[in-house]
Scaffold this motif. Structure first.
Motif, mmCIF file in Angstrom:
data_model
loop_
_atom_site.group_PDB
_atom_site.id
_atom_site.type_symbol
_atom_site.label_atom_id
_atom_site.label_comp_id
_atom_site.label_asym_id
_atom_site.label_seq_id
_atom_site.Cartn_x
_atom_site.Cartn_y
_atom_site.Cartn_z
ATOM 1 N N UNK A 88 0.876 -1.163 0.000
ATOM 2 C CA UNK A 88 0.000 0.000 0.000
ATOM 3 C C UNK A 88 0.916 1.216 0.000
ATOM 4 N N UNK A 89 0.829 2.003 -1.069
ATOM 5 C CA UNK A 89 1.790 3.076 -1.300
ATOM 6 C C UNK A 89 1.129 4.437 -1.097
ATOM 7 N N UNK A 90 1.577 5.130 -0.064
ATOM 8 C CA UNK A 90 1.068 6.465 0.260
ATOM 9 C C UNK A 90 1.827 7.513 -0.548
ATOM 10 N N UNK A 91 1.103 8.533 -1.019
ATOM 11 C CA UNK A 91 1.733 9.570 -1.825
ATOM 12 C C UNK A 91 2.356 10.685 -1.001
ATOM 13 N N UNK A 92 1.961 10.823 0.268
ATOM 14 C CA UNK A 92 2.645 11.790 1.129
ATOM 15 C C UNK A 92 2.582 11.320 2.578
ATOM 16 N N UNK A 102 -5.274 3.532 10.378
ATOM 17 C CA UNK A 102 -6.345 2.628 9.948
ATOM 18 C C UNK A 102 -5.937 1.151 9.997
ATOM 19 N N UNK A 103 -4.642 0.886 9.978
ATOM 20 C CA UNK A 103 -4.158 -0.499 9.897
ATOM 21 C C UNK A 103 -4.644 -1.305 11.095
ATOM 22 N N UNK A 104 -5.270 -2.455 10.836
ATOM 23 C CA UNK A 104 -5.827 -3.243 11.938
ATOM 24 C C UNK A 104 -4.790 -4.000 12.752
ATOM 25 N N UNK A 105 -3.574 -4.157 12.210
ATOM 26 C CA UNK A 105 -2.546 -4.905 12.924
ATOM 27 C C UNK A 105 -1.163 -4.558 12.368
ATOM 28 N N UNK A 106 -0.139 -5.088 13.011
ATOM 29 C CA UNK A 106 1.244 -4.784 12.612
ATOM 30 C C UNK A 106 1.561 -5.308 11.216
ATOM 31 N N UNK A 107 1.004 -6.454 10.850
ATOM 32 C CA UNK A 107 1.239 -7.010 9.509
ATOM 33 C C UNK A 107 0.699 -6.063 8.433
ATOM 34 N N UNK A 108 -0.468 -5.510 8.669
ATOM 35 C CA UNK A 108 -1.056 -4.552 7.731
ATOM 36 C C UNK A 108 -0.222 -3.278 7.667
ATOM 37 N N UNK A 109 0.192 -2.773 8.809
ATOM 38 C CA UNK A 109 0.996 -1.550 8.852
ATOM 39 C C UNK A 109 2.320 -1.731 8.114
ATOM 40 N N UNK A 110 2.870 -2.920 8.148
ATOM 41 C CA UNK A 110 4.147 -3.193 7.484
ATOM 42 C C UNK A 110 4.035 -3.126 5.959
ATOM 43 N N UNK A 111 2.838 -3.174 5.430
ATOM 44 C CA UNK A 111 2.622 -3.100 3.980
ATOM 45 C C UNK A 111 2.658 -1.673 3.454
ATOM 46 N N UNK A 112 2.619 -0.682 4.329
ATOM 47 C CA UNK A 112 2.513 0.722 3.933
ATOM 48 C C UNK A 112 3.907 1.299 3.694
ATOM 49 N N UNK A 113 4.066 1.922 2.529
ATOM 50 C CA UNK A 113 5.324 2.602 2.189
ATOM 51 C C UNK A 113 4.999 3.940 1.544
ATOM 52 N N UNK A 114 5.899 4.873 1.661
ATOM 53 C CA UNK A 114 5.788 6.144 0.948
ATOM 54 C C UNK A 114 6.310 5.950 -0.468
#
Length: 174
Positions: A88-92, A102-114
């Motif tokens: 999941x790629x955030x633009x800023x 919003x991430x329900x758990x650490x595994x989900x949060x680990x998918x987020x990158x800028x």
């Protein structure tokens, strides 16, 4: 590896009409050109543009760079996408923080990158540095749409890093 599922990437910005659809179009084209497989889409954190096409200035800037953004339809990010996407790629940084909240758990949060963390020229820039953002061009009123042109250039530079990242993970299991 015909039994392998394609890697799933979602780009996220505010309204899903400028930055994230541009990243989606560019990433899809560059991934295809590299001979890789990926499911690529985009969403916005807010709902006010759901169902709209991409901003005409974004479509113009994409076309100017050789891409077609005319088929985009805006959609909203929802928590279920954490389970349905690999990246999941955030633009800023604001989107990055909202997605983490919003991430329900650490595994989900680990998918987020800028997005720009994939830019080879910005590899050593910390995530709290504003240079890592793709600035929102929505309020650009210049006759040259210069902020949209710059947005495309920033996305292209970062997507090259995503292609390398994806190439390293080509054997992604279903």
């Amino acid at each position: 590896m015909a039994d392998m599922a394609p890697y799933r990437i979602c780009f996220v910005c505010t309204g899903n009409i400028c930055r994230s659809p541009s990243a989606e179009v560019i990433a899809r084209a560059r991934i295809h050109d590299a001979g890789l497989a990926a499911q690529v889409d985009s969403t916005g954190l807010d709902s006010y543009h759901v169902g709209d096409g991409a901003d005409e200035r974004a479509v113009w800037a994409l076309k100017r760079a050789g891409y077609d953004g005319s088929e985009h339809v805006a959609q909203q990010f929802h928590e279920g996408l954490f389970a349905e996407r690999d990246l999941i790629v955030a633009l800023d940084r604001g989107h990055f923080r909202q997605l983490h909240a919003m991430a329900p758990d650490a595994e989900s949060a680990a998918k987020i990158r800028l997005l720009r963390s994939f830019d080879f020229d910005l590899e050593d820039v910390p995530e709290d540095d504003r240079r890592i953002d793709v600035p929102d061009p929505y309020y650009d009123r210049s006759a040259e749409n210069s902020e949209f042109v710059e947005m495309i250039e920033q996305i292209e530079a970062a997507v090259d890093g995503i292609v390398d990242y994806l190439d390293e993970r080509q054997g992604h299991p279903a």
